[in-house]
Design a protein around this motif. Structure first.
Motif, PDB file in Angstrom:
ATOM      1  N   GLY A  34      15.014 -28.711 -12.352  1.00  0.00           N
ATOM      2  CA  GLY A  34      14.995 -29.024 -10.930  1.00  0.00           C
ATOM      3  C   GLY A  34      16.359 -29.302 -10.374  1.00  0.00           C
ATOM      4  O   GLY A  34      17.381 -28.942 -10.966  1.00  0.00           O
ATOM      5  N   TRP A  35      16.339 -29.947  -9.217  1.00  0.00           N
ATOM      6  CA  TRP A  35      17.565 -30.247  -8.480  1.00  0.00           C
ATOM      7  C   TRP A  35      17.555 -31.695  -8.011  1.00  0.00           C
ATOM      8  O   TRP A  35      16.527 -32.214  -7.570  1.00  0.00           O
ATOM      9  CB  TRP A  35      17.671 -29.334  -7.259  1.00  0.00           C
ATOM     10  CG  TRP A  35      17.748 -27.885  -7.596  1.00  0.00           C
ATOM     11  CD1 TRP A  35      16.708 -27.014  -7.711  1.00  0.00           C
ATOM     12  CD2 TRP A  35      18.934 -27.144  -7.880  1.00  0.00           C
ATOM     13  NE1 TRP A  35      17.176 -25.770  -8.049  1.00  0.00           N
ATOM     14  CE2 TRP A  35      18.539 -25.817  -8.147  1.00  0.00           C
ATOM     15  CE3 TRP A  35      20.295 -27.448  -7.907  1.00  0.00           C
ATOM     16  CZ2 TRP A  35      19.445 -24.809  -8.463  1.00  0.00           C
ATOM     17  CZ3 TRP A  35      21.203 -26.451  -8.209  1.00  0.00           C
ATOM     18  CH2 TRP A  35      20.777 -25.153  -8.486  1.00  0.00           C
ATOM     19  N   HIS A  36      18.714 -32.312  -8.121  1.00  0.00           N
ATOM     20  CA  HIS A  36      18.985 -33.596  -7.500  1.00  0.00           C
ATOM     21  C   HIS A  36      20.187 -33.390  -6.585  1.00  0.00           C
ATOM     22  O   HIS A  36      20.903 -32.399  -6.707  1.00  0.00           O
ATOM     23  CB  HIS A  36      19.313 -34.661  -8.546  1.00  0.00           C
ATOM     24  CG  HIS A  36      18.134 -35.086  -9.369  1.00  0.00           C
ATOM     25  ND1 HIS A  36      17.524 -34.259 -10.275  1.00  0.00           N
ATOM     26  CD2 HIS A  36      17.473 -36.260  -9.430  1.00  0.00           C
ATOM     27  CE1 HIS A  36      16.522 -34.900 -10.850  1.00  0.00           C
ATOM     28  NE2 HIS A  36      16.474 -36.121 -10.365  1.00  0.00           N
ATOM     29  N   ARG A  37      20.415 -34.317  -5.698  1.00  0.00           N
ATOM     30  CA  ARG A  37      21.596 -34.233  -4.843  1.00  0.00           C
ATOM     31  C   ARG A  37      22.197 -35.615  -4.641  1.00  0.00           C
ATOM     32  O   ARG A  37      21.509 -36.633  -4.751  1.00  0.00           O
ATOM     33  CB  ARG A  37      21.261 -33.601  -3.492  1.00  0.00           C
ATOM     34  CG  ARG A  37      20.352 -34.444  -2.594  1.00  0.00           C
ATOM     35  CD  ARG A  37      19.986 -33.671  -1.344  1.00  0.00           C
ATOM     36  NE  ARG A  37      19.131 -34.453  -0.452  1.00  0.00           N
ATOM     37  CZ  ARG A  37      18.581 -33.984   0.660  1.00  0.00           C
ATOM     38  NH1 ARG A  37      18.793 -32.720   1.035  1.00  0.00           N
ATOM     39  NH2 ARG A  37      17.821 -34.759   1.412  1.00  0.00           N
ATOM     40  N   PHE A  93      22.861 -30.988  -7.893  1.00  0.00           N
ATOM     41  CA  PHE A  93      22.967 -30.923  -9.345  1.00  0.00           C
ATOM     42  C   PHE A  93      21.711 -30.298  -9.941  1.00  0.00           C
ATOM     43  O   PHE A  93      20.589 -30.723  -9.630  1.00  0.00           O
ATOM     44  CB  PHE A  93      23.149 -32.320  -9.938  1.00  0.00           C
ATOM     45  CG  PHE A  93      24.432 -32.982  -9.545  1.00  0.00           C
ATOM     46  CD1 PHE A  93      24.502 -33.791  -8.416  1.00  0.00           C
ATOM     47  CD2 PHE A  93      25.577 -32.813 -10.311  1.00  0.00           C
ATOM     48  CE1 PHE A  93      25.678 -34.407  -8.050  1.00  0.00           C
ATOM     49  CE2 PHE A  93      26.766 -33.433  -9.953  1.00  0.00           C
ATOM     50  CZ  PHE A  93      26.819 -34.223  -8.817  1.00  0.00           C
ATOM     51  N   CYS A  94      21.933 -29.342 -10.808  1.00  0.00           N
ATOM     52  CA  CYS A  94      20.831 -28.769 -11.562  1.00  0.00           C
ATOM     53  C   CYS A  94      20.466 -29.732 -12.693  1.00  0.00           C
ATOM     54  O   CYS A  94      21.345 -30.415 -13.250  1.00  0.00           O
ATOM     55  CB  CYS A  94      21.266 -27.418 -12.115  1.00  0.00           C
ATOM     56  SG  CYS A  94      19.953 -26.544 -12.963  1.00  0.00           S
ATOM     57  N   TYR A  95      19.200 -29.750 -13.047  1.00  0.00           N
ATOM     58  CA  TYR A  95      18.679 -30.764 -13.975  1.00  0.00           C
ATOM     59  C   TYR A  95      17.619 -30.141 -14.879  1.00  0.00           C
ATOM     60  O   TYR A  95      16.875 -29.259 -14.455  1.00  0.00           O
ATOM     61  CB  TYR A  95      18.067 -31.878 -13.124  1.00  0.00           C
ATOM     62  CG  TYR A  95      17.205 -32.880 -13.830  1.00  0.00           C
ATOM     63  CD1 TYR A  95      15.819 -32.756 -13.848  1.00  0.00           C
ATOM     64  CD2 TYR A  95      17.767 -33.979 -14.464  1.00  0.00           C
ATOM     65  CE1 TYR A  95      15.020 -33.677 -14.484  1.00  0.00           C
ATOM     66  CE2 TYR A  95      16.975 -34.919 -15.098  1.00  0.00           C
ATOM     67  CZ  TYR A  95      15.605 -34.765 -15.097  1.00  0.00           C
ATOM     68  OH  TYR A  95      14.820 -35.698 -15.721  1.00  0.00           O
ATOM     69  N   GLY A  96      17.585 -30.626 -16.104  1.00  0.00           N
ATOM     70  CA  GLY A  96      16.537 -30.202 -17.019  1.00  0.00           C
ATOM     71  C   GLY A  96      16.072 -31.376 -17.859  1.00  0.00           C
ATOM     72  O   GLY A  96      16.861 -32.269 -18.177  1.00  0.00           O
ATOM     73  N   ARG A  97      14.791 -31.393 -18.199  1.00  0.00           N
ATOM     74  CA  ARG A  97      14.255 -32.466 -19.029  1.00  0.00           C
ATOM     75  C   ARG A  97      13.304 -31.886 -20.065  1.00  0.00           C
ATOM     76  O   ARG A  97      12.383 -31.151 -19.734  1.00  0.00           O
ATOM     77  CB  ARG A  97      13.535 -33.508 -18.166  1.00  0.00           C
ATOM     78  CG  ARG A  97      13.126 -34.749 -18.938  1.00  0.00           C
ATOM     79  CD  ARG A  97      12.647 -35.852 -18.035  1.00  0.00           C
ATOM     80  NE  ARG A  97      11.293 -35.667 -17.551  1.00  0.00           N
ATOM     81  CZ  ARG A  97      10.953 -35.712 -16.270  1.00  0.00           C
ATOM     82  NH1 ARG A  97      11.864 -35.912 -15.338  1.00  0.00           N
ATOM     83  NH2 ARG A  97       9.692 -35.546 -15.907  1.00  0.00           N
TER      84      ARG A  97
END
Length: 115
Positions: A34-37, A93-97
């Motif tokens: 996903g994305w965070h900012r 920011f791109c994000y992965g979990r």
């Protein structure tokens, strides 16, 4: 492992941008991406998440204007942003979990929306 984001830039209010994020360095990408900012002077916040191929969460502030999607390989995600507002200006920011809760973060891409 790397998350490479691209697609940021300068756009006028009401315009659109598409962000991309490619996962590399491992056979399988994290199920959740996903994305965070983060805007200047503010805390980082969630924008949108996708679980495998299904959108999972949207920040209320972007719901109905932003769409998250994922390609068939599950290694690239996209964020289509429309009806952009000056308050959407931030570093995205791109994000992965992973399933075990380990998090990956990309380097960030600047989105600037002029009024």
């Amino acid at each position: 492992v790397q998350l490479q984001a691209s697609g940021g830039g300068l756009v006028q209010a009401g315009g659109s941008l598409m962000l991309s994020c490619e996962f590399s360095g491992a056979i399988y990408s994290p199920p959740i991406m996903g994305w965070h900012r983060q805007a200047p002077g503010k805390q980082r916040e969630l924008v949108a998440l996708i679980n495998r191929g299904v959108p999972k969460d949207y920040n209320d502030a972007v719901s109905g204007r932003f769409t998250i999607s994922r390609d068939g390989t599950k290694k690239t995600i996209y964020l289509h942003m429309s009806s952009l507002r000056p308050e959407d200006t931030a570093v995205y920011f791109c994000y992965g979990r992973t399933q075990t809760g380990f998090e990956y973060w990309g380097q960030g891409t600047q989105v600037t929306v002029s009024s």
